[in-house]
Structure formats: structure tokens, C-alpha cells
Design a protein around this motif. Structure first.
Motif, PDB file in Angstrom:
ATOM      1  N   THR A 171      39.457  32.937  37.302  1.00  0.00           N
ATOM      2  CA  THR A 171      39.839  32.566  38.617  1.00  0.00           C
ATOM      3  C   THR A 171      40.468  33.767  39.460  1.00  0.00           C
ATOM      4  O   THR A 171      40.075  33.960  40.715  1.00  0.00           O
ATOM      5  N   ALA A 172      41.606  34.116  38.756  1.00  0.00           N
ATOM      6  CA  ALA A 172      42.297  34.929  39.609  1.00  0.00           C
ATOM      7  C   ALA A 172      41.833  36.291  39.944  1.00  0.00           C
ATOM      8  O   ALA A 172      41.743  36.839  40.990  1.00  0.00           O
ATOM      9  N   ARG A 173      40.859  36.797  39.152  1.00  0.00           N
ATOM     10  CA  ARG A 173      40.187  38.118  39.401  1.00  0.00           C
ATOM     11  C   ARG A 173      38.985  37.803  40.440  1.00  0.00           C
ATOM     12  O   ARG A 173      38.967  38.509  41.252  1.00  0.00           O
ATOM     13  N   ARG A 174      38.415  36.574  40.409  1.00  0.00           N
ATOM     14  CA  ARG A 174      37.375  36.499  41.298  1.00  0.00           C
ATOM     15  C   ARG A 174      37.856  36.242  42.892  1.00  0.00           C
ATOM     16  O   ARG A 174      37.520  36.776  43.650  1.00  0.00           O
ATOM     17  N   GLU A 175      39.005  35.557  42.813  1.00  0.00           N
ATOM     18  CA  GLU A 175      39.769  35.455  44.028  1.00  0.00           C
ATOM     19  C   GLU A 175      40.268  36.680  44.715  1.00  0.00           C
ATOM     20  O   GLU A 175      40.281  37.053  45.769  1.00  0.00           O
ATOM     21  N   ALA A 176      40.972  37.582  43.679  1.00  0.00           N
ATOM     22  CA  ALA A 176      41.422  38.866  44.101  1.00  0.00           C
ATOM     23  C   ALA A 176      40.226  39.741  44.711  1.00  0.00           C
ATOM     24  O   ALA A 176      40.446  40.450  45.656  1.00  0.00           O
ATOM     25  N   PHE A 177      38.952  39.575  44.133  1.00  0.00           N
ATOM     26  CA  PHE A 177      37.945  40.346  44.399  1.00  0.00           C
ATOM     27  C   PHE A 177      37.536  39.806  45.874  1.00  0.00           C
ATOM     28  O   PHE A 177      37.179  40.765  46.929  1.00  0.00           O
ATOM     29  N   GLU A 178      37.406  38.737  46.032  1.00  0.00           N
ATOM     30  CA  GLU A 178      36.754  38.054  47.361  1.00  0.00           C
ATOM     31  C   GLU A 178      37.983  38.242  48.549  1.00  0.00           C
ATOM     32  O   GLU A 178      37.692  38.625  49.672  1.00  0.00           O
ATOM     33  N   GLU A 179      39.396  38.182  48.202  1.00  0.00           N
ATOM     34  CA  GLU A 179      40.494  38.588  49.365  1.00  0.00           C
ATOM     35  C   GLU A 179      40.518  40.057  49.657  1.00  0.00           C
ATOM     36  O   GLU A 179      40.751  40.132  50.843  1.00  0.00           O
ATOM     37  N   ILE A 180      40.703  40.705  48.559  1.00  0.00           N
ATOM     38  CA  ILE A 180      41.125  41.978  48.927  1.00  0.00           C
ATOM     39  C   ILE A 180      40.375  43.181  48.287  1.00  0.00           C
ATOM     40  O   ILE A 180      40.667  44.202  48.325  1.00  0.00           O
ATOM     41  N   GLY A 181      39.270  42.588  47.594  1.00  0.00           N
ATOM     42  CA  GLY A 181      38.341  43.545  47.069  1.00  0.00           C
ATOM     43  C   GLY A 181      38.669  44.257  45.872  1.00  0.00           C
ATOM     44  O   GLY A 181      38.090  45.279  45.425  1.00  0.00           O
ATOM     45  N   LEU A 182      39.809  43.656  45.328  1.00  0.00           N
ATOM     46  CA  LEU A 182      40.437  44.272  43.852  1.00  0.00           C
ATOM     47  C   LEU A 182      39.050  44.119  42.846  1.00  0.00           C
ATOM     48  O   LEU A 182      38.547  43.134  42.574  1.00  0.00           O
ATOM     49  N   PRO A 183      38.775  45.365  42.053  1.00  0.00           N
ATOM     50  CA  PRO A 183      37.717  45.337  41.263  1.00  0.00           C
ATOM     51  C   PRO A 183      37.788  44.385  40.237  1.00  0.00           C
ATOM     52  O   PRO A 183      38.909  43.979  39.591  1.00  0.00           O
ATOM     53  N   ILE A 184      36.784  43.649  39.616  1.00  0.00           N
ATOM     54  CA  ILE A 184      36.952  42.571  38.497  1.00  0.00           C
ATOM     55  C   ILE A 184      36.753  43.376  37.278  1.00  0.00           C
ATOM     56  O   ILE A 184      37.455  42.717  36.053  1.00  0.00           O
TER      57      ILE A 184
END
Length: 270
Positions: free
Chosen positions: A88-101
Motif C-alpha cells: 500500500t505504502a509503495r503504491r501510494e508513494a509511486f502514485e503521489e511522488i513517482g518514487l520507484p516501487i
């Protein structure tokens, strides 16, 4: 996670922090959390030029319905398909700030104890370390207005990690508020960017980062963390699961759904 990469310019206290976080195992809760009220945030750390650990923070877009303009960690609610709080945290961070999963570029350090948010969500912080120097975040502008960082160790200090300007409020302040008939201490840390429209790190987000720093550096801050008579976070969550109507209904709904699925499985075998 193995030892920190030797090519990173780590200060000794930063190395200790990473090792403590990598070894950390949060207390397990006996009660199952309702998925409909579960969420996760990503505490993304990286090593700065001076060897200190910094955490990525975002300024929420002013057009958002909930907490517009607030300083926050990337994250959000559980969605079908998420196998864990880390997902959940990785998906949201990718969607919000483009941080690689990609876990090779942002390896997991640990998950922390759950936190109870103001909007009746049980939120698990997921701590990762950005090891790839080529990672370049990309903001989802409808959700995130700006991205910046703050030294993790500074959440343990009442002294600002930046020059204070005349007329500024104290770097660290707090307010004790009543929640469920008990006081809760809400901490507030200036970012040094308030003159640019960035809000301080406050309340829920400040609590998570204060806890992260305490676990990592293995020490208490130079101020009192809790209000007199404050429940621990596990106690607050247990109380909420038993008394908060939103959470109680979510628990009962999911319990009934599990019961129906079990009955269908039994029926299919007869």
C-alpha cells in the motif's frame, strides 16, 4: 536488509539508525484491523551530503478535500490487490511522488507500530531507504504541490536544524488536546520553509516521524513526548476498535463477510 552500502557518506549515528531500524520488529496486535479502515504511509529516508539521514515530505495540494496544504508523508488507504502495508505504502508513494516501487532501489528497513489518524484510519508506517542516487521523484500535481526533506534526527531536538529568522515561533512546540476522554500531545516542528508557504510538520505526521527517530537513534528527545495521562498508541487503537462507531461497524462488516465466505466454502464441500 544487509549493512548500509559502504559508498554512502554515512555518519556513525546514521549508520546506527539504519541498523536499529532494520532490526526493529513492532509489537503485534491481537485484534485484526478492518481493511476498509487500514492505510499506510511511506517514510522514505536518504543520506544527505553531510551524512545525515533525511526524510521526504510533501505539501498536499490546496485543492484536496482532506487536509489541503498540509505537510505529509506519501500514503493512503488499502486497496484490493495490496498484499501488505508495504504494498500500500509503495503504491501510494509511486502514485503521489513517482518514487520507484523497485525494492532494489528503495529497500525496506522496517514497518513500525500502527498509528490512529484523525479520520479514523489505522495507519502503518513503512520505512525504506533510497539507495539509488538516480531516483528523481515526479509529483502528481493534483495531489502534491511540493516535495522537500527534513533531517530525521531533528525530530528529537527542540533546536532547529536551520537558522531561525526574527519573529519565527519556536522550532518545536506542542499542544495537548482531548481525544476519547484522554489528553494527546500534538507536536509541531517548523520546516524552515514557512515563508514559502510550507506548513510545519504537525500532529499525526510529526508523531510518526518522532517515533521513527526514537526507534532509529535509540534515544528519547530533549522534550516530553506524551501528555500526562496519555494512552499509548496501542491502547488508543484498542480503545477506538471497541468504542469508535466507524471502526466498530467496519470490524463487524468484515467479520460477517468472513463468516459468509466460510459458510459458502463448507457448503460447496457437502
Amino acid at each position: 536488509m544487509g549493512p548500509p552500502r559502504p559508498d554512502l557518506p554515512l555518519l556513525p549515528e546514521s549508520r546506527v539508525c539504519l541498523r536499529n531500524l532494520a532490526r526493529h520488529r513492532p509489537q503485534q496486535h491481537a485484534q485484526r484491523f478492518p481493511r476498509a479502515r487500514s492505510a499506510a504511509v511511506l517514510v522514505a529516508l536518504f543520506v544527505g551530503r553531510t551524512g545525515h539521514l533525511h526524510v521526504l515530505l510533501s505539501r498536499r495540494a490546496d485543492t484536496l478535500k482532506s487536509f489541503p496544504g498540509d505537510t505529509a508523508l506519501p500514503g493512503g488507504k488499502y486497496e484490493e490487490g495490496d498484499k501488505s502495508a508495504e504494498d500500500t505504502a509503495r503504491r501510494e508513494a509511486f502514485e503521489e511522488i513517482g518514487l520507484p516501487i523497485d525494492r532494489r532501489r528503495t529497500p525496506l528497513l522496517c514497518t513500525l507500530q500502527p498509528f490512529l489518524s484523525r479520520n479514523d484510519l489505522i495507519v502503518i508506517p513503512v520505512v525504506v531507504l533510497i539507495t539509488d542516487p538516480n531516483v528523481k521523484p515526479m509529483l502528481n500535481e493534483p495531489e502534491v504541490a511540493a516535495l522537500f526533506s527534513h533531517p530525521l534526527h531533528s525530530f528529537l531536538s527542540s533546536t532547529a536544524p536551520f537558522p531561525m529568522q526574527e519573529g519565527d515561533r519556536a522550532y518545536h512546540t506542542f499542544e495537548d488536546v482531548m481525544m476519547s476522554e484522554r489528553p494527546v500531545r500534538m507536536h509541531r516542528f517548523l520546516t524552515g520553509r514557512e515563508h514559502d508557504g510550507i506548513k510545519p510538520v504537525f500532529g499525526f505526521t510529526a508523531g510518526i516521524l518522532l517515533h521513527t527517530a526514537m526507534v532509529g537513534y535509540g534515544t528519547k528527545p530533549d522534550f516530553e513526548v506524551d501528555a500526562p495521562g496519555q494512552r499509548t498508541m496501542p491502547e488508543r487503537i484498542e480503545y477506538a476498535l471497541e468504542n469508535n462507531q466507524v471502526l466498530k461497524e467496519a470490524v463487524e462488516k468484515e467479520r460477517a463477510e468472513r463468516h459468509r465466505r466460510r459458510e459458502r466454502r463448507i457448503g460447496s464441500r457437502l
